[in-house]
Design a protein around this motif. Sequence first.
Motif, mmCIF file in Angstrom:
data_model
loop_
_atom_site.group_PDB
_atom_site.id
_atom_site.type_symbol
_atom_site.label_atom_id
_atom_site.label_comp_id
_atom_site.label_asym_id
_atom_site.label_seq_id
_atom_site.Cartn_x
_atom_site.Cartn_y
_atom_site.Cartn_z
ATOM 1 N N TYR A 180 0.834 -1.213 0.000
ATOM 2 C CA TYR A 180 0.000 0.000 0.000
ATOM 3 C C TYR A 180 0.864 1.257 0.000
ATOM 4 N N ILE A 181 2.130 1.111 0.308
ATOM 5 C CA ILE A 181 3.045 2.261 0.331
ATOM 6 C C ILE A 181 3.407 2.730 -1.081
ATOM 7 N N ILE A 182 3.156 1.906 -2.084
ATOM 8 C CA ILE A 182 3.449 2.257 -3.473
ATOM 9 C C ILE A 182 2.579 3.451 -3.895
ATOM 10 N N ILE A 186 8.737 18.434 -2.901
ATOM 11 C CA ILE A 186 9.176 17.448 -3.886
ATOM 12 C C ILE A 186 8.185 16.297 -3.833
ATOM 13 N N VAL A 187 7.706 15.893 -5.008
ATOM 14 C CA VAL A 187 6.840 14.729 -5.110
ATOM 15 C C VAL A 187 7.722 13.561 -5.529
ATOM 16 N N TYR A 188 7.607 12.459 -4.805
ATOM 17 C CA TYR A 188 8.364 11.248 -5.095
ATOM 18 C C TYR A 188 7.416 10.163 -5.593
ATOM 19 N N ASP A 189 7.910 9.326 -6.482
ATOM 20 C CA ASP A 189 7.162 8.172 -6.973
ATOM 21 C C ASP A 189 7.798 6.937 -6.349
ATOM 22 N N LEU A 190 7.074 6.304 -5.425
ATOM 23 C CA LEU A 190 7.588 5.149 -4.702
ATOM 24 C C LEU A 190 7.112 3.884 -5.409
ATOM 25 N N LYS A 191 8.072 3.055 -5.835
ATOM 26 C CA LYS A 191 7.782 1.844 -6.604
ATOM 27 C C LYS A 191 8.382 0.626 -5.914
ATOM 28 N N LYS A 192 7.816 -0.524 -6.211
ATOM 29 C CA LYS A 192 8.391 -1.782 -5.725
ATOM 30 C C LYS A 192 9.129 -2.434 -6.873
ATOM 31 N N ASP A 194 7.728 -3.776 7.110
ATOM 32 C CA ASP A 194 6.737 -4.761 7.562
ATOM 33 C C ASP A 194 5.307 -4.231 7.506
ATOM 34 N N GLY A 195 5.130 -3.044 6.939
ATOM 35 C CA GLY A 195 3.810 -2.433 6.866
ATOM 36 C C GLY A 195 3.619 -1.347 7.902
ATOM 37 N N TYR A 196 4.475 -1.317 8.914
ATOM 38 C CA TYR A 196 4.410 -0.313 9.978
ATOM 39 C C TYR A 196 5.725 0.430 10.122
ATOM 40 N N LYS A 197 6.822 -0.312 10.094
ATOM 41 C CA LYS A 197 8.159 0.256 10.260
ATOM 42 C C LYS A 197 9.079 -0.315 9.197
ATOM 43 N N GLY A 198 10.114 0.445 8.895
ATOM 44 C CA GLY A 198 11.067 -0.032 7.909
ATOM 45 C C GLY A 198 12.410 0.647 8.062
ATOM 46 N N VAL A 239 22.615 7.548 3.431
ATOM 47 C CA VAL A 239 22.322 7.752 4.843
ATOM 48 C C VAL A 239 21.293 6.710 5.296
ATOM 49 N N VAL A 240 21.631 5.924 6.293
ATOM 50 C CA VAL A 240 20.694 4.937 6.830
ATOM 51 C C VAL A 240 19.512 5.679 7.447
ATOM 52 N N CYS A 241 18.299 5.200 7.159
ATOM 53 C CA CYS A 241 17.116 5.890 7.663
ATOM 54 C C CYS A 241 16.091 4.892 8.189
ATOM 55 N N GLN A 242 15.142 5.420 8.946
ATOM 56 C CA GLN A 242 14.046 4.635 9.495
ATOM 57 C C GLN A 242 12.739 5.189 8.940
ATOM 58 N N ILE A 243 11.790 4.276 8.711
ATOM 59 C CA ILE A 243 10.455 4.627 8.234
ATOM 60 C C ILE A 243 9.468 4.239 9.330
ATOM 61 N N ASP A 244 8.612 5.160 9.717
ATOM 62 C CA ASP A 244 7.553 4.878 10.685
ATOM 63 C C ASP A 244 6.237 5.360 10.103
ATOM 64 N N MET A 245 5.319 4.432 9.843
ATOM 65 C CA MET A 245 4.012 4.793 9.305
ATOM 66 C C MET A 245 3.185 5.462 10.396
ATOM 67 N N VAL A 246 2.579 6.577 10.079
ATOM 68 C CA VAL A 246 1.647 7.254 10.979
ATOM 69 C C VAL A 246 0.246 6.718 10.698
ATOM 70 N N ASP A 247 -0.102 6.679 9.423
ATOM 71 C CA ASP A 247 -1.338 6.060 8.941
ATOM 72 C C ASP A 247 -1.078 5.704 7.481
ATOM 73 N N GLU A 248 -2.061 5.207 6.766
ATOM 74 C CA GLU A 248 -1.813 4.760 5.394
ATOM 75 C C GLU A 248 -1.474 5.896 4.435
ATOM 76 N N ASN A 249 -1.651 7.140 4.873
ATOM 77 C CA ASN A 249 -1.376 8.293 4.022
ATOM 78 C C ASN A 249 -0.217 9.159 4.489
ATOM 79 N N THR A 250 0.467 8.747 5.559
ATOM 80 C CA THR A 250 1.560 9.541 6.118
ATOM 81 C C THR A 250 2.608 8.619 6.717
#
Length: 143
Positions: free
Chosen positions: A36-38, A54-60, A94-98, A113-124
């Motif tokens: 769903y992050i795509i 900046i608009v990014y296009d996130l692809k798998k 994993d759908g929540y963190k990355g 740069v190593v980074c962390q991803i934390d989902m706030v909701d499906e849109n953020t």
Amino acid sequence: MLVASLNSTQATEVIVADRVQEHEVAPGAYQSDTDYIIGKWRVTYDSEAFKGTIVYDLKKEGKVFHAYTFQYEDENGDSQKAEGTKALTIQEFDGYKGTGVYLSTYEGETYDVVCQIDMVDENTFMLSYDYYGYSDMETWKRF
């Protein structure tokens, strides 16, 4: 009742009536818990180097997610198409963190740069990193 036709080499878990069963899923098949992050995401910046969005296009691609620059918008709302430069690789999600690698350019040099991803909701989601004492957090919003 759950009916599925799954055939390949990548295993996934399907929960059926409080039991976990393993099934095969085709490589590259849509995974609803993570894919769903795509899509397109926008990040607003307010720095000396760039003020705008900046608009990014996130692809798998395979099992990894990549974000490419798609569009630049200045603070006046004027926009132009971006070059499609890779800016982010999400290696684990994993759908929540990355975790991943954020490509940052400073004074003409590009840094991984190593980074962390934390989902706030499906849109953020929040992208955070700390690179030799310089830390930052970006808010990525679905476009």
